[in-house]
Design a protein around this motif. Structure first.
Motif, mmCIF file in Angstrom:
data_model
loop_
_atom_site.group_PDB
_atom_site.id
_atom_site.type_symbol
_atom_site.label_atom_id
_atom_site.label_comp_id
_atom_site.label_asym_id
_atom_site.label_seq_id
_atom_site.Cartn_x
_atom_site.Cartn_y
_atom_site.Cartn_z
ATOM 1 N N ASP A 1 10.427 29.610 51.906
ATOM 2 C CA ASP A 1 11.100 27.691 52.014
ATOM 3 C C ASP A 1 11.410 28.213 50.563
ATOM 4 O O ASP A 1 11.721 27.209 50.233
ATOM 5 C CB ASP A 1 10.367 27.040 52.390
ATOM 6 C CG ASP A 1 10.964 25.938 52.045
ATOM 7 O OD1 ASP A 1 12.546 25.847 52.478
ATOM 8 O OD2 ASP A 1 10.940 24.395 51.798
ATOM 9 N N ASP B 1 14.421 27.049 48.450
ATOM 10 C CA ASP B 1 15.039 25.981 48.259
ATOM 11 C C ASP B 1 13.478 24.578 48.121
ATOM 12 O O ASP B 1 14.376 23.711 47.688
ATOM 13 C CB ASP B 1 16.418 25.417 48.515
ATOM 14 C CG ASP B 1 15.617 25.438 50.354
ATOM 15 O OD1 ASP B 1 14.943 25.769 50.851
ATOM 16 O OD2 ASP B 1 17.142 25.514 50.843
ATOM 17 N N ASN C 1 13.083 22.886 50.713
ATOM 18 C CA ASN C 1 13.568 21.664 51.947
ATOM 19 C C ASN C 1 12.638 21.804 53.164
ATOM 20 O O ASN C 1 13.136 20.551 53.971
ATOM 21 C CB ASN C 1 14.675 21.874 51.961
ATOM 22 C CG ASN C 1 15.126 23.163 52.763
ATOM 23 O OD1 ASN C 1 14.810 24.345 52.985
ATOM 24 N ND2 ASN C 1 16.671 22.835 53.351
ATOM 25 N N VAL D 1 12.324 23.495 55.358
ATOM 26 C CA VAL D 1 13.063 24.636 56.285
ATOM 27 C C VAL D 1 13.120 25.682 55.800
ATOM 28 O O VAL D 1 13.426 27.105 54.981
ATOM 29 C CB VAL D 1 14.413 24.210 56.343
ATOM 30 C CG1 VAL D 1 14.901 24.854 57.635
ATOM 31 C CG2 VAL D 1 14.938 22.580 57.181
ATOM 32 N N ASP E 1 13.626 29.724 55.190
ATOM 33 C CA ASP E 1 15.039 30.396 55.376
ATOM 34 C C ASP E 1 14.909 31.697 55.915
ATOM 35 O O ASP E 1 16.493 31.726 56.142
ATOM 36 C CB ASP E 1 15.379 29.898 53.809
ATOM 37 C CG ASP E 1 15.636 28.922 53.381
ATOM 38 O OD1 ASP E 1 16.247 28.126 53.823
ATOM 39 O OD2 ASP E 1 14.616 28.383 52.674
#
Ligand SMILES: [Ca+2]
Ligand SMILES: [Ca+2]
Ligand SMILES: [Ca+2]
Length: 508
Positions: free
Chosen positions: A475, A477, A479, A481, A483
């Motif tokens: 993940d 970034d 967030n 979620v 990736d």
């Protein structure tokens, strides 16, 4: 925060490399020199329809080639160049049914357009911004010691693959050349001039090698991509600026980017592979994909012919002893997936949305057999957020930079620092920056083992690589979620292939 970043956003003001696998952004004013240097556009013949470039693949038999050349003229085509040893003819034609007519000619294996835009039309794109080192290299950073370069502190990528230690054992040999197939190289840069091989450099744009003095240079300072790549491979250890992974080898430039558009068309890349092979180049670096399709589907007549022609040229070079190293791409795509949504192709006219099977639709040249496919990592040895990946497709990984992975360095910049035109330096990120780290290690291996053929070099690169293993939850970034999903095990997996390359093992 970017999720699933698009590596090639379109339509910025300054044309910089559609095909390039670096994630860059534009510096205000960076493209001014480019516009001045660009040649005047030729007028198009509207009555004849659009003039396109084609590859026509035949057997390499001289009589067949002669007959096909005649058929090309009869179909309203002009031969630009005939690569006799591989049976690939490049032709121009404004006959809209030229490819179809050629496919019906006896002895023609396949034929297809290499572009969807007429010759000498314009297009534009890019992402990300080069982050220039603002003052002269010698004054911005203090050398850590007598054997370090002034900007060495920011070269975390070299330390990640132990290239700083390797240079003390063996910096590589002058008899080994890495050719940078790219936007040209500014060989007047003080960090590149000592290692530049002009005799193995050319401009292949259009499909015919121009070896005139300086033909291999970028059109302008906006075309910095190839110069940055060259520095990562072989910038000299000379007390100036930065150093490359293999500061003792030579680096050549084979320019393949069109003026104005910076597109990398097949005929130029084919010329580059053949030229490199015929000039005795040991390694090529390929930080791009062949435009205008990110993925070339073999069941499409045009794209299939392009795949075949580029495959023949790359294979010809490999048989002559040239190893090809290529970037995996910046789309965070899984090349081992059943399908991929490609929204960017063709990038020289109007892209259409299509779902492709990456086992049948190839990113060229990185997915060709024998080509070393390289994914990118950041300073934490984790896959870069943008890097394309794929279990069984990626061979090895190397530092390409990642703005989310911040290093403890003088600049704190997670991207890759290297040479830029006009005696400057800048940080860029992309699988474009990862591939030259691997090309540099391959050059060290070739220096140490002059007898090693491309297959042996590939095995050594993989055997010496160190695999970080799949992350538990990816993940970048932050967030919450995930990736991308890393498939495979500790030894070989989709994010890193066999692992991150190791320059010190290469010279031991
Ligand atoms: Ca230097
Ligand atoms: Ca190792
Ligand atoms: Ca995420």
């Amino acid at each position: 925060m970017a999720s699933r970043p698009s590596s090639r956003r379109r339509a910025l003001a300054v044309p910089v490399g559609l095909a390039l696998t670096a994630s860059l952004a534009l510096l205000p004013g960076a493209g001014t020199a480019l516009a001045q240097d660009a040649p005047a556009a030729a007028t198009r013949s509207a009555a004849d329809g659009e003039r396109l470039s084609y590859v026509v693949n035949t057997s390499a038999h001289p009589a067949t080639i002669a007959r096909v050349e005649k058929a090309i003229a009869k179909a309203g085509g002009t031969v630009v160049v005939t690569h006799r040893k591989i049976g690939v003819i490049v032709a121009h034609s404004s006959n809209p049914s030229f490819a179809e007519e050629m496919r019906a000619v006896r002895g023609v294996d396949s034929a297809g357009a290499t572009r969807t835009a007429p010759l000498l039309s314009a297009g534009t794109t890019e992402v990300g911004a080069p982050q220039y080192v603002e003052e002269a290299a010698g004054t911005t950073a203090k050398a850590a010691s007598a054997d370090a370069e002034p900007l060495e502190g920011d070269l975390w990528g070299l330390r990640a693959i132990r290239a700083d230690e390797a240079a003390k054992v063996n910096p590589g040999h002058k008899r080994v050349t890495v050719a940078v197939i790219d936007t040209g190289v500014d060989d007047t840069h003080p960090d590149l001039a000592p290692n530049f091989s002009a005799g193995q450099s050319a401009n292949c744009v259009g499909g015919v090698a121009d070896t005139g003095q300086g033909a291999w240079r970028p059109y302008g300072s906006g075309d910095y991509h190839g110069t940055h790549v060259a520095g990562t491979i072989a910038a000299a250890r000379n007390g100036v600026g930065v150093a490359g992974v293999a500061p003792g080898v030579r680096v050549a430039s084979i320019k393949v980017s069109e003026p104005d558009t910076s597109l990398f068309y097949a005929e130029a890349v084919i010329c580059a592979f053949v030229f490199a092979a015929d000039k005795g180049v040991e390694i090529t670096n390929n930080s791009y994909y062949v435009d205008p399709y990110l993925y070339n589907c073999e069941d499409d007549a045009d794209q299939g012919a392009v795949v075949e022609a580029v495959r023949r040229a790359a294979g010809y070079a490999e048989r002559k002893g040239t190893l090809h190293v290529a970037s995996a791409g910046n789309s965070n795509h899984d090349l081992a997936a059943d399908e991929i949504l490609d929204t960017t192709s063709p990038n020289d006219t109007v892209p259409v949305e299509r779902t492709i099977d990456p086992s049948e639709c190839l990113d060229l040249p990185t997915q060709l057999p024998g080509v070393v496919t390289v994914s990118a990592t950041g300073v934490q040895n984790v896959k870069s957020y943008y890097s394309t990946y794929g279990h069984g497709v990626v061979d090895v990984a190397a530092p390409g930079g990642d703005r989310y992975q911040v290093p403890d360095t003088p600049s704190g910049n997670g991207r890759i620092l290297s040479t830029m035109p006009n005696d400057s330096y800048a940080f860029l990120q992309g699988t474009s920056m990862a591939s030259p780290h691997v090309a540099g290690v391959a050059a060290l291996l070739k220096s140490k083992h002059p007898w090693a053929n491309p297959a042996t070099l590939r095995l050594m690169l993989k055997a010496q690589a160190d695999n970080p293993g799949c992350p538990e939850f990816y993940d970048p970034d932050g967030n919450g979620v995930e990736d991308a999903t890393c498939e495979g095990g500790r030894q070989v997996n989709g994010f890193y292939g066999h692992g991150i390359v190791d320059a010190l093992d290469a010279v031991k």
